[in-house]
Design a protein around this motif. Structure first.
Motif, PDB file in Angstrom:
ATOM      1  N   SER A 142       0.814  -1.221   0.000  1.00 33.95           N
ATOM      2  CA  SER A 142       0.000   0.000   0.000  1.00 33.95           C
ATOM      3  C   SER A 142       0.849   1.274   0.000  1.00 33.95           C
ATOM      4  N   GLY A 143       2.151   1.121   0.208  1.00 34.32           N
ATOM      5  CA  GLY A 143       3.032   2.286   0.278  1.00 34.32           C
ATOM      6  C   GLY A 143       3.149   2.872   1.679  1.00 34.32           C
ATOM      7  N   GLU A 144       2.476   2.273   2.649  1.00 38.47           N
ATOM      8  CA  GLU A 144       2.559   2.744   4.032  1.00 38.47           C
ATOM      9  C   GLU A 144       3.943   2.475   4.620  1.00 38.47           C
ATOM     10  N   PHE A 145       4.515   1.314   4.280  1.00 39.78           N
ATOM     11  CA  PHE A 145       5.811   0.911   4.813  1.00 39.78           C
ATOM     12  C   PHE A 145       6.879   0.933   3.732  1.00 39.78           C
ATOM     13  N   ASP A 146       8.092   1.057   4.201  1.00 43.44           N
ATOM     14  CA  ASP A 146       9.267   0.814   3.383  1.00 43.44           C
ATOM     15  C   ASP A 146      10.067  -0.232   4.152  1.00 43.44           C
ATOM     16  N   ALA A 147       9.464  -1.389   4.272  1.00 42.29           N
ATOM     17  CA  ALA A 147      10.016  -2.465   5.100  1.00 42.29           C
ATOM     18  C   ALA A 147      10.758  -3.458   4.213  1.00 42.29           C
ATOM     19  N   GLN A 148      12.052  -3.233   4.109  1.00 40.05           N
ATOM     20  CA  GLN A 148      12.874  -4.126   3.299  1.00 40.05           C
ATOM     21  C   GLN A 148      13.259  -5.348   4.117  1.00 40.05           C
ATOM     22  N   SER A 149      13.420  -6.446   3.451  1.00 36.75           N
ATOM     23  CA  SER A 149      13.743  -7.715   4.087  1.00 36.75           C
ATOM     24  C   SER A 149      12.708  -8.061   5.167  1.00 36.75           C
ATOM     25  N   VAL A 150      11.498  -8.320   4.708  1.00 34.75           N
ATOM     26  CA  VAL A 150      10.374  -8.601   5.598  1.00 34.75           C
ATOM     27  C   VAL A 150      10.693  -9.715   6.591  1.00 34.75           C
ATOM     28  N   ASP A 151      11.299 -10.792   6.116  1.00 36.02           N
ATOM     29  CA  ASP A 151      11.575 -11.919   7.014  1.00 36.02           C
ATOM     30  C   ASP A 151      12.515 -11.520   8.148  1.00 36.02           C
ATOM     31  N   HIS A 152      13.520 -10.705   7.861  1.00 36.97           N
ATOM     32  CA  HIS A 152      14.434 -10.250   8.906  1.00 36.97           C
ATOM     33  C   HIS A 152      13.712  -9.326   9.893  1.00 36.97           C
ATOM     34  N   LEU A 153      12.882  -8.441   9.374  1.00 42.59           N
ATOM     35  CA  LEU A 153      12.127  -7.538  10.251  1.00 42.59           C
ATOM     36  C   LEU A 153      11.170  -8.315  11.157  1.00 42.59           C
ATOM     37  N   VAL A 154      10.562  -9.345  10.633  1.00 48.76           N
ATOM     38  CA  VAL A 154       9.667 -10.177  11.441  1.00 48.76           C
ATOM     39  C   VAL A 154      10.430 -10.779  12.623  1.00 48.76           C
ATOM     40  N   VAL A 155      11.627 -11.281  12.361  1.00 49.85           N
ATOM     41  CA  VAL A 155      12.443 -11.871  13.427  1.00 49.85           C
ATOM     42  C   VAL A 155      12.796 -10.812  14.478  1.00 49.85           C
ATOM     43  N   VAL A 156      13.198  -9.621  14.025  1.00 45.96           N
ATOM     44  CA  VAL A 156      13.551  -8.547  14.957  1.00 45.96           C
ATOM     45  C   VAL A 156      12.332  -8.153  15.797  1.00 45.96           C
ATOM     46  N   MET A 157      11.169  -8.028  15.155  1.00 41.67           N
ATOM     47  CA  MET A 157       9.957  -7.639  15.884  1.00 41.67           C
ATOM     48  C   MET A 157       9.530  -8.734  16.867  1.00 41.67           C
ATOM     49  N   LEU A 158       9.681  -9.974  16.485  1.00 41.38           N
ATOM     50  CA  LEU A 158       9.365 -11.093  17.378  1.00 41.38           C
ATOM     51  C   LEU A 158      10.295 -11.060  18.603  1.00 41.38           C
ATOM     52  N   CYS A 159      11.574 -10.811  18.368  1.00 44.22           N
ATOM     53  CA  CYS A 159      12.528 -10.700  19.482  1.00 44.22           C
ATOM     54  C   CYS A 159      12.182  -9.510  20.377  1.00 44.22           C
ATOM     55  N   LEU A 160      11.781  -8.414  19.779  1.00 39.17           N
ATOM     56  CA  LEU A 160      11.403  -7.221  20.533  1.00 39.17           C
ATOM     57  C   LEU A 160      10.211  -7.525  21.454  1.00 39.17           C
ATOM     58  N   ILE A 161       9.191  -8.175  20.901  1.00 41.82           N
ATOM     59  CA  ILE A 161       8.007  -8.526  21.692  1.00 41.82           C
ATOM     60  C   ILE A 161       8.391  -9.480  22.829  1.00 41.82           C
ATOM     61  N   ASN A 162       9.205 -10.489  22.515  1.00 36.86           N
ATOM     62  CA  ASN A 162       9.637 -11.432  23.554  1.00 36.86           C
ATOM     63  C   ASN A 162      10.460 -10.736  24.635  1.00 36.86           C
ATOM     64  N   GLY A 163      11.312  -9.810  24.234  1.00 37.73           N
ATOM     65  CA  GLY A 163      12.117  -9.066  25.198  1.00 37.73           C
ATOM     66  C   GLY A 163      11.274  -8.204  26.120  1.00 37.73           C
ATOM     67  N   ILE A 164      10.278  -7.539  25.556  1.00 37.87           N
ATOM     68  CA  ILE A 164       9.369  -6.710  26.356  1.00 37.87           C
ATOM     69  C   ILE A 164       8.632  -7.578  27.365  1.00 37.87           C
TER      70      ILE A 164
END
Length: 194
Positions: A142-164
């Motif tokens: 949709s152009g809302e994100f400029d999220a390159q390497s979706v799979d890597h970002l998913v891993v980082v976000m998952l780690c962030l949620i687990n860390g919180i």
């Protein structure tokens, strides 16, 4: 009446497993603190492992239901990610015994691929990864994100949620808000700058 006793056994065991660990909790202690006899405990459950398994399954069923209830139709894809982060913080704040039980007891059981903990952790990660991947892909499209390497970002976000979750469940009081910091970090990492 029997259902109330079973529920009392489960809630007592949840608290004991969370506070002192699975290995340091006995069925006699669970029965005593639940206000039932040990034979009654064994009437409802084969043993401590079955109690633990039922608790873990129940926690995950509730968790999966909460995930399913997250709004699917939102103005932005980022709102969905925001909702996911807030859900996990809400769970850590409102169900700390369940979270601590999982943190304290599941890691040692993850070595056994057939154990309920391993199956539940795998399923939980699958749900979250799919959810985040879908948000990021739709946001990119949709152009809302400029999220390159979706799979890597998913891993980082998952780690962030687990860390919180870990920080919240371990009761560490910090001067900054994990919730707002995590949401702001995700926003800066993926939302297209205008």
């Amino acid at each position: 009446m029997a259902k109330n006793k079973k529920h009392k056994i489960l809630s007592t065991a949840t608290q004991l497993f969370a506070n002192q660990g699975f290995d340091n909790t006995t069925t006699l202690q669970i029965a005593k603190e639940a206000g039932v006899t040990e034979p009654l405990l064994y009437y409802h459950f084969k043993g401590k492992e079955e109690i633990f398994t039922e608790i873990i399954r129940s926690i995950f069923q509730d968790y999966e239901k909460m995930l399913e209830e997250l709004p699917r139709e939102t103005e932005t894809e980022f709102e969905k990610i925001n909702n996911l982060i807030r859900l996990h913080i809400h769970m850590a704040e409102n169900r700390p015994n369940e979270g601590r039980l999982i943190l304290a007891n599941c890691p040692s059981k993850l070595k056994n691929e057939s154990h309920t903990c391993q199956k539940i952790v795998d399923r939980q990660q699958e749900i979250i990864v799919d959810y985040l991947r879908e948000c990021l892909e739709k946001g990119n499209a949709s152009g809302e994100f400029d999220a390159q390497s979706v799979d890597h970002l998913v891993v980082v976000m998952l780690c962030l949620i687990n860390g919180i979750l870990r920080k919240k469940l371990l009761g560490k009081k910090e001067k900054i808000s994990y919730e707002y910091t995590a949401i702001d970090f995700c926003r800066k990492a993926i939302v297209k700058q205008s």
